[in-house]
Design an enzyme around this catalytic site. Structure first.
Site, PDB file in Angstrom:
ATOM      1  NE  ARG A 356      -4.488  -2.513   4.156  1.00 48.63           N
ATOM      2  CZ  ARG A 356      -5.068  -1.382   3.734  1.00 48.63           C
ATOM      3  NH1 ARG A 356      -5.747  -1.342   2.629  1.00 48.63           N
ATOM      4  NH2 ARG A 356      -4.938  -0.280   4.421  1.00 48.63           N
ATOM      5  CG  ASP A 495      -9.477   3.875   7.474  1.00 42.62           C
ATOM      6  OD1 ASP A 495     -10.567   3.373   7.173  1.00 42.62           O
ATOM      7  OD2 ASP A 495      -8.429   3.667   6.838  1.00 42.62           O
ATOM      8  CE  LYS A 638      -2.022   7.357   9.266  1.00 40.59           C
ATOM      9  NZ  LYS A 638      -1.581   6.358   8.275  1.00 40.59           N
TER      10      LYS A 638
END
Ligand code: GLC
Length: 804
Positions: A356, A495, A638
């Protein structure tokens, strides 16, 4: 089951059993020179970038290998072991070890065959190389002859990916050389005739050096295959077995640095050496090595510097409560975790490999909140940086490049930005995180001038901090959905939630509502009457919409899709109850008392588990709407019904704001790593740092945690505990103290630095309340309510708060 304990005095976690259920890691260094190391010395190092400055190789998905290995061989018996339990992995009946993870250093102690060894790993403060300092002691009665070998597995290429996958290229740019006391590996060595600054195809010769100080090199090896030997492994390298590394070098082979030294020890004698590793040119490396000729003194001093630096940072906020887990997390480990996320963002760990290439906007602005009470001066630098990554339309750049050039950046409206970063559009929440972060900073520091500081926007223009915040309001106002609530855009905090340009997010609506409350305080300070009126009207309008559309009997819904479908209503077969809208309805101040109590009760009933509250329930499987990306994950992990630890911080805060100390603390404890020290076989992750999530009750591995260290959890829990449970609520003009604690806490103390003063706060609770303030004394003088105006504070301020 536990594998170690907290040494709160030293601020260390001590691992007493090396066969931990996962590599338990620590961070060394800074982004200039970073290193991750496990309790078995696994891990890697890099200069500046985990992706493009990789020095040591680490193979993910490979049980924590390779690492910074130090082998010790008895030259008489030919038996050998390693200074960390792995890679040789001697029988734990005869091999005793301890790993001490401290603040920016890790020390491995081992006792085997009457040899005691201590390997200390660290990056000296403000330096860009690492030190492996080894002390060996003969604890037996006869003289010993040892060969000690240090092994560093260089990547063939500084680019992590290329090193692992592009072998037809990377293998043919690497070579090693030996000089005096060091192996020098050069990447693109054939470009060594170029002048400084010259490049071919963007490339230039780069040296990495692995050297030895404090003893003479007896043999060396620069070629991994020769050192390890075909059909051998890190557990039994041919070179170590033979007691001689064969003095081979590499040219088109996998490079490494292996250096051996002979060490003779009389009974009771100790000797010390140091291996030094870095991305350094040969001469500089030689000079650095000279400084460690007497490693005893040099290393002890550097360790002391590191400890002083970090312990000073942590000292600005310390608690002494009846809960040892709470104390150790708030005083050391959660705080240190906050600094690590603040510094490393999501760059490098055993899960993130560094690819990233920038800072996530929301992540970074949230991370800042975790260190404001400890290091406001560090926080404000990052706040400036993040404000300079706000586009002039008020939105945040979803990814802020490491090379960010304020005033000159492209935005998600430009194809070039999308291509370079992979982020196709704005996210709804990014800039809204600025409100609590900027407010917390100014309130902690008292630096009201910051409101008028001029900071550039990412693409063009500049404005005061006040103007930046106004533009964040504009951004949401200009991106409203079908009902007039903020649109969901490419994502909100979650997200995995694509609500789109016209769909709407309740979470963002709450953030927006809170943003307006906060900005009103700024507008009052600026005496900006017109703007106050605008905010009041807008906020009322938003409140009415939320109240009309988002309250669903006993919970707030999660939002609307572009088609107007309701997400998270109580009758949905899946995902009918979401955690964040409930906690944020309280944090934002929008929920009525009745709504707040009902919603929080429902969280407790439907979402809470012994390891924390799940993000939503039931997980998506057969009824996911189009934008419900969480369905790509297994159930219970998650965003698909996992215990997303970041959200625990918000539920702690929400319960604390309601004065529910019992529940606030319960949520803290359920998910606190330190409280799970004896459940390592279930948690698996380090008991001293947070993970991104814990598997929820719908997973067969309920309670197992993942994605260590680099997670927004660190900061949200810190805020939940400091502002929520401890009740430290500064505003522009002073400090409100409003603890929410378990009833059985009779008393506790806080040491807090605040605007140049030191507060010693003693809280007494003889009546066993969960919250409230009967009396507040400051230097013996009674205050009105639970508020201390900044001007009554003295250098050493004695505060006594009687809760009940
Ligand atoms: C990850 C991301 C963060 C996001 C969260 C929830 O932690 O880093 O940006 O908010 O997941 O989806």
């Amino acid at each position: 089951m536990n594998y170690g304990y907290f040494d709160d005095k030293q601020r260390e976690y001590v691992i007493t059993r090396p066969d931990t259920p996962a590599p338990w890691a620590n961070y060394l260094g800074s982004p200039e020179y970073g290193a991750v190391i496990s309790n078995n010395a696994g891990g890697y190092s890099f200069a500046k970038s985990g992706a493009n400055g990789r020095i040591l190789r680490y193979v993910f998905n490979n049980f924590d290998q390779p690492g910074r290995y130090i082998y010790i061989r008895d030259n008489e018996s030919k038996d050998y072991w390693s200074a960390s339990w792995q890679p040789v992995g001697k029988d734990l009946e005869t091999y005793k070890s301890e790993c001490h993870h401290g603040t920016a250093y890790t020390k491995m102690l081992a006792d085997y065959s009457e040899i005691h060894s201590e390997a200390l790993y660290y990056v000296p403060l403000n330096k860009s190389y690492e030190v492996w300092n080894l002390k060996v002691t003969n604890t037996g009665k006869k003289a010993r002859s040892l060969t000690v070998t240090g092994y560093a597995e260089f990547t063939n290429n500084s680019n992590y990916n290329e090193d692992l996958v592009n072998l037809q290229y990377s293998l043919f740019i690497t070579r090693t050389a030996f000089e005096e006391n060091r192996i020098r590996q050069t990447v693109h060595g054939n470009l060594d005739t170029l002048k400084k600054g010259e490049m071919v195809d963007n490339k230039t010769a780069t040296d990495r050096v692995f050297g030895l100080a404090g003893a003479k090199v007896s043999s060396f090896c620069g070629d991994k295959e020769k050192f390890i030997g075909r059909y051998h492994s890190y557990a039994d390298p041919a070179g170590v077995e033979a007691g001689n590394l064969g003095d081979a070098l590499s040219y088109n082979e996998n490079a490494c640095g292996a250096l051996a030294a002979e060490i003779a020890l009389e009974p009771g004698e100790t000797k010390e050496i140091a291996f030094i590793l870095g991305m350094k040119e040969n001469e500089e490396a030689a000079a650095i090595l000279k400084e460690y000729e007497h490693p005893e003194a040099a290393c002890a001093k550097e360790l002391e510097e590191l400890i002083t630096y970090w312990h000073e940072k942590l000292s600005h906020f310390q608690v002494n409560t009846p809960s040892p887990e709470f104390n150790t997390m708030i005083n050391t480990w959660n705080a240190y975790n906050c600094f690590m996320t603040f510094i490393w963002s999501r760059a490098a760990s055993f899960i993130y490999c560094g690819l990233r290439n920038g800072y996530g906007y929301r992540d970074t602005v949230q991370d800042i909140q975790g260190v404001i009470h400890l290091a406001p001066e560090m926080a404000v630098d990052k706040i400036r940086f993040m404000l300079s990554a706000q586009v002039d339309n008020g939105g945040g750049l979803p990814l802020v490049k490491f090379t960010h050039n304020a005033g000159h950046e492209d935005t998600p409206d430009d194809a070039s930005y999308v291509k370079e970063t992979g982020h196709p559009a704005y996210r709804a929440d990014d800039a809204l995180w600025l409100f609590p972060t900027v407010y917390k900073y100014i309130s902690e520091s008292g630096n009201l001038d910051f409101i008028d500081e001029v900071i550039p926007f990412a693409n063009k223009d500049e404005g005061t901090v006040y103007e930046h915040l106004k533009r964040a309001i504009d951004f949401s106002m200009n991106h409203l959905g079908i009902h007039g609530m903020p649109a969901g855009l490419y994502a909100d905090w979650n997200d995995c939630l694509r609500l789109g340009k016209k769909g709407e997010s309740t979470f963002v609506a709450f953030q927006f509502y809170l943003g307006m409350t906060i900005l009103k305080k700024f507008a009052q300070y600026k005496q900006d009457g017109k703007y106050i009126k605008y905010l009041e009207e807008s906020q009322k309008k938003l409140e009415n919409i939320i109240q009309d559309l988002c309250w669903n009997e006993d919970r707030f819904i999660r939002g609307f899709t572009e088609k107007g479908e309701v997400i998270g209503k109580r009758t949905d077969p899946e995902a009918n109850m979401w955690l964040n809208p409930q906690s944020w309805s309280v944090i934002s101040g929008l929920a009525t008392d009745e709504q707040a109590d009902l919603a929080l009760d429902m969280v407790n009933q439907q979402l809470n588990t012994e390891f924390g509250a799940v993000l939503m329930d039931p997980p998506y499987h057969a009824h996911a709407f189009d934008g419900a990306l969480a369905v790509i994950y297994n159930q219970g992990v998650k965003e698909n019904g996992g215990i997303f630890s970041q959200s625990q911080g918000w539920i702690i805060l929400a319960e604390a704001l309601r004065g529910h100390g019992e529940r606030a603390f319960m949520y803290f404890k359920e998910n606190a790593p330190a409280a799970q020290n004896d459940k390592a076989q279930i948690r698996k992750l380090e008991p001293y740092c947070y993970g991104q999530f814990t598997e929820g009750k719908t997973s067969p591995h309920f309670g197992r945690s993942h994605v260590h260290w680099l997670t927004g959890t660190a900061s949200t829990i810190m805020v939940g505990c400091v502002e929520g449970i401890m009740g430290m609520r500064p505003d522009f003009y002073g400090l409100k103290i409003s603890p929410s604690v378990p009833k059985d806490w009779e008393s506790f103390e806080i040491e807090k630095d605040f605007r140049g003063n030191h507060l010693h706060i003693v809280v007494k609770n003889p009546g066993h309340a969960e919250s409230g303030c009967k009396k507040l004394l400051v230097n013996g003088k009674e205050m009105e309510g639970n508020y201390i105006p900044a001007e009554v504070m003295t250098k050493q301020t004695e505060v006594e708060l009687i809760m009940s």
